[in-house]
Design a protein around this motif. Structure first.
Motif, PDB file in Angstrom:
ATOM      1  N   SER A  78       0.830  -0.940   0.311  1.00 19.06           N
ATOM      2  CA  SER A  78       0.027   0.155  -0.275  1.00 19.06           C
ATOM      3  C   SER A  78       0.666   1.606   0.077  1.00 19.06           C
ATOM      4  O   SER A  78       1.995   1.278   0.843  1.00 19.06           O
ATOM      5  CB  SER A  78      -1.046   0.032   1.499  1.00 19.06           C
ATOM      6  N   PHE A  79       0.156   2.053  -0.409  1.00 18.93           N
ATOM      7  CA  PHE A  79       1.044   3.571  -1.200  1.00 18.93           C
ATOM      8  C   PHE A  79       1.471   4.773   0.390  1.00 18.93           C
ATOM      9  O   PHE A  79       2.324   4.314   0.382  1.00 18.93           O
ATOM     10  CB  PHE A  79       0.768   4.375  -1.952  1.00 18.93           C
ATOM     11  N   THR A  80       0.457   4.365   0.979  1.00 17.26           N
ATOM     12  CA  THR A  80      -0.176   4.579   2.144  1.00 17.26           C
ATOM     13  C   THR A  80       0.709   4.328   3.075  1.00 17.26           C
ATOM     14  O   THR A  80       1.467   4.890   4.245  1.00 17.26           O
ATOM     15  CB  THR A  80      -1.645   5.221   2.732  1.00 17.26           C
ATOM     16  N   GLY A  81       0.597   2.828   3.340  1.00 17.90           N
ATOM     17  CA  GLY A  81       0.709   1.709   4.423  1.00 17.90           C
ATOM     18  C   GLY A  81       3.059   1.911   4.219  1.00 17.90           C
ATOM     19  O   GLY A  81       3.471   2.676   5.301  1.00 17.90           O
ATOM     20  N   LEU A  82       3.324   1.613   3.164  1.00 14.98           N
ATOM     21  CA  LEU A  82       4.464   2.090   2.671  1.00 14.98           C
ATOM     22  C   LEU A  82       5.436   3.936   3.294  1.00 14.98           C
ATOM     23  O   LEU A  82       6.057   3.200   4.768  1.00 14.98           O
ATOM     24  CB  LEU A  82       4.976   2.617   1.755  1.00 14.98           C
ATOM     25  N   ARG A  83       4.681   4.233   2.782  1.00 16.72           N
ATOM     26  CA  ARG A  83       5.451   5.753   3.887  1.00 16.72           C
ATOM     27  C   ARG A  83       5.487   6.236   5.344  1.00 16.72           C
ATOM     28  O   ARG A  83       6.507   6.394   5.585  1.00 16.72           O
ATOM     29  CB  ARG A  83       4.421   6.438   3.112  1.00 16.72           C
ATOM     30  N   ILE A  84       4.235   5.076   5.527  1.00 15.25           N
ATOM     31  CA  ILE A  84       4.312   5.703   7.081  1.00 15.25           C
ATOM     32  C   ILE A  84       5.022   5.164   7.850  1.00 15.25           C
ATOM     33  O   ILE A  84       5.651   4.929   8.893  1.00 15.25           O
ATOM     34  CB  ILE A  84       2.547   4.902   7.518  1.00 15.25           C
ATOM     35  N   GLY A  85       5.200   3.140   7.699  1.00 13.78           N
ATOM     36  CA  GLY A  85       6.462   2.527   8.152  1.00 13.78           C
ATOM     37  C   GLY A  85       7.582   2.960   7.553  1.00 13.78           C
ATOM     38  O   GLY A  85       8.703   2.889   8.988  1.00 13.78           O
ATOM     39  N   VAL A  86       8.107   3.050   6.350  1.00 12.40           N
ATOM     40  CA  VAL A  86       9.705   3.712   5.848  1.00 12.40           C
ATOM     41  C   VAL A  86       9.915   4.692   6.556  1.00 12.40           C
ATOM     42  O   VAL A  86      10.795   5.022   7.535  1.00 12.40           O
ATOM     43  CB  VAL A  86       9.401   3.262   4.921  1.00 12.40           C
ATOM     44  N   THR A  87       9.203   5.563   7.125  1.00 13.17           N
ATOM     45  CA  THR A  87       9.147   6.656   7.912  1.00 13.17           C
ATOM     46  C   THR A  87       9.312   6.852   8.745  1.00 13.17           C
ATOM     47  O   THR A  87      10.523   7.241   9.586  1.00 13.17           O
ATOM     48  CB  THR A  87       8.248   8.061   7.199  1.00 13.17           C
ATOM     49  N   MET A  88       8.644   5.853   9.364  1.00  9.58           N
ATOM     50  CA  MET A  88       8.622   6.014  11.158  1.00  9.58           C
ATOM     51  C   MET A  88      10.117   5.287  11.840  1.00  9.58           C
ATOM     52  O   MET A  88      11.099   5.858  12.157  1.00  9.58           O
ATOM     53  CB  MET A  88       7.655   5.392  11.362  1.00  9.58           C
ATOM     54  N   ALA A  89      10.465   4.186  10.157  1.00  6.78           N
ATOM     55  CA  ALA A  89      11.632   3.682  10.673  1.00  6.78           C
ATOM     56  C   ALA A  89      12.539   4.505  10.481  1.00  6.78           C
ATOM     57  O   ALA A  89      13.631   4.414  11.280  1.00  6.78           O
ATOM     58  CB  ALA A  89      12.151   2.576  10.052  1.00  6.78           C
ATOM     59  N   LYS A  90      12.955   5.630   9.353  1.00  9.35           N
ATOM     60  CA  LYS A  90      13.982   6.128   9.628  1.00  9.35           C
ATOM     61  C   LYS A  90      13.968   7.386  10.081  1.00  9.35           C
ATOM     62  O   LYS A  90      15.006   7.437  10.880  1.00  9.35           O
ATOM     63  CB  LYS A  90      13.506   6.313   7.662  1.00  9.35           C
ATOM     64  N   THR A  91      13.443   7.501  10.740  1.00  4.78           N
ATOM     65  CA  THR A  91      12.745   8.790  11.925  1.00  4.78           C
ATOM     66  C   THR A  91      13.778   8.602  13.100  1.00  4.78           C
ATOM     67  O   THR A  91      14.205   8.593  13.957  1.00  4.78           O
ATOM     68  CB  THR A  91      11.286   9.489  11.836  1.00  4.78           C
ATOM     69  N   MET A  92      13.118   7.157  13.599  1.00  5.95           N
ATOM     70  CA  MET A  92      13.407   6.804  14.656  1.00  5.95           C
ATOM     71  C   MET A  92      15.036   6.071  14.050  1.00  5.95           C
ATOM     72  O   MET A  92      15.710   6.698  15.740  1.00  5.95           O
ATOM     73  CB  MET A  92      12.409   5.468  14.968  1.00  5.95           C
ATOM     74  N   GLY A  93      15.571   5.806  13.679  1.00  2.00           N
ATOM     75  CA  GLY A  93      16.636   6.024  13.199  1.00  2.00           C
ATOM     76  C   GLY A  93      18.041   6.827  13.071  1.00  2.00           C
ATOM     77  O   GLY A  93      18.993   6.780  14.162  1.00  2.00           O
ATOM     78  N   GLN A  94      17.176   8.037  12.496  1.00  2.00           N
ATOM     79  CA  GLN A  94      17.620   8.947  12.661  1.00  2.00           C
ATOM     80  C   GLN A  94      18.302   9.605  13.934  1.00  2.00           C
ATOM     81  O   GLN A  94      19.165  10.403  14.366  1.00  2.00           O
ATOM     82  CB  GLN A  94      17.319  10.098  11.328  1.00  2.00           C
ATOM     83  N   PHE A  95      16.830   9.771  14.479  1.00  4.62           N
ATOM     84  CA  PHE A  95      17.240  10.686  15.486  1.00  4.62           C
ATOM     85  C   PHE A  95      17.998   9.712  16.762  1.00  4.62           C
ATOM     86  O   PHE A  95      18.431  10.404  17.540  1.00  4.62           O
ATOM     87  CB  PHE A  95      15.388  10.942  15.339  1.00  4.62           C
ATOM     88  N   SER A  96      17.740   8.460  17.077  1.00  2.00           N
ATOM     89  CA  SER A  96      17.953   7.765  17.522  1.00  2.00           C
ATOM     90  C   SER A  96      19.997   7.782  17.187  1.00  2.00           C
ATOM     91  O   SER A  96      20.815   7.234  18.513  1.00  2.00           O
ATOM     92  CB  SER A  96      17.747   5.870  17.743  1.00  2.00           C
ATOM     93  N   GLY A  97      20.496   7.305  15.964  1.00  7.13           N
ATOM     94  CA  GLY A  97      21.688   7.422  15.775  1.00  7.13           C
ATOM     95  C   GLY A  97      21.894   5.604  15.786  1.00  7.13           C
ATOM     96  O   GLY A  97      23.469   5.124  15.194  1.00  7.13           O
TER      97      GLY A  97
END
Length: 259
Positions: A78-97
């Protein structure tokens, strides 16, 4: 090592916390799940996912600092689902290092499927209008959890792509007719809307009915752990959803421009 995995590729949302010892003889293959959450038919993934993850981490007696890496299904789906999941994982990884790992939704679905050792693993995700996201993978040489479990991350025998169900079945039939594989194990929610693949098949086939057909979250976590064991991860800046097709807005714009 401990990772948090999320899957939002379909209407079923999955999340899991997976722990393993990278320096053990079998590495990620000896890991355990500290928590697994699966919501069926949840259409409010953006609103639901954050409290799901928060409750799951707290329920396992952990804090965000106890998570060493993040994993997500990167599509197709799903377009919407993919954006949500990938964005959340990237955000958590980026802010936590901390490391982030993207895993193919189709490879994870194939990994979930149980079946005869000689059967191909064929994951199916509905793409509407008689179309599917699909691929065909060779069976694990020694079953799930074996040293061969990461084989499914290599190139599939039929590549991941968007297919009309009729065209994909033709490709699959030719592959089975080569005689190396004796049948097919289909997996994924897409089979509920594409019974054509089984009804018209001229080869032995079964449909995997386990919980992993809704969300292959356990396989996503294990495949991500296996990648981390080999020192592989994705840059939070470069990880993108694998849509395998244009969005409806892009298709409508393309039609308008071609008139």
């Amino acid at each position: 090592m401990r990772l948090l995995a999320i899957d939002t590729t379909t209407s079923s949302t999955g999340a899991a916390i997976y722990t393993w010892k990278p320096d053990s003889p079998r590495g990620s293959r000896e890991g355990t799940f500290e928590a697994v959450t699966l919501l069926e038919e949840d259409q409010r993934q953006a609103e639901a996912l954050i409290p799901i993850l928060d409750d799951m981490v707290k329920g396992a007696g952990l804090s965000p600092d106890d998570i060493d890496a993040f994993a997500c299904a990167k599509g197709p789906g799903s377009f919407t689902g993919l954006r949500i999941g990938v964005t959340m994982a990237k955000t958590m990884g980026q802010f936590s290092g901390k490391p982030v790992v993207g895993i193919s939704s189709l490879a994870a679905l194939a990994m979930e499927a149980d079946g005869d050792k000689g059967f191909l693993r064929v994951p199916v995700i509905d793409a509407r209008a008689n179309r599917i996201f699909a691929a065909a993978y060779p069976p694990p040489a020694e079953g799930f959890g074996s040293p061969k479990e990461t084989d499914l991350m290599s190139a599939p025998l039929i590549p991941e792509a968007l297919y009309y169900q009729e065209d994909f079945l033709e490709k699959l039939t030719r592959l089975v007719e080569e005689g190396v594989h004796s049948g097919v194990v289909f997996s994924g929610k897409g089979m509920a809307t594409h019974p054509y693949l089984v009804d018209r098949a001229d080869f032995p086939s079964v449909i995997y009915q386990g919980q992993g057909r809704l969300s292959p979250i356990r396989s996503i976590a294990r495949l991500a752990a296996a990648r981390l064991d080999r020192g592989h991860s994705d840059s939070p800046l470069d990880l993108t959803p694998n849509y395998l097709r244009k969005s409806q807005a892009e298709l409508d714009r393309s039609r308008h421009e071609n008139r």
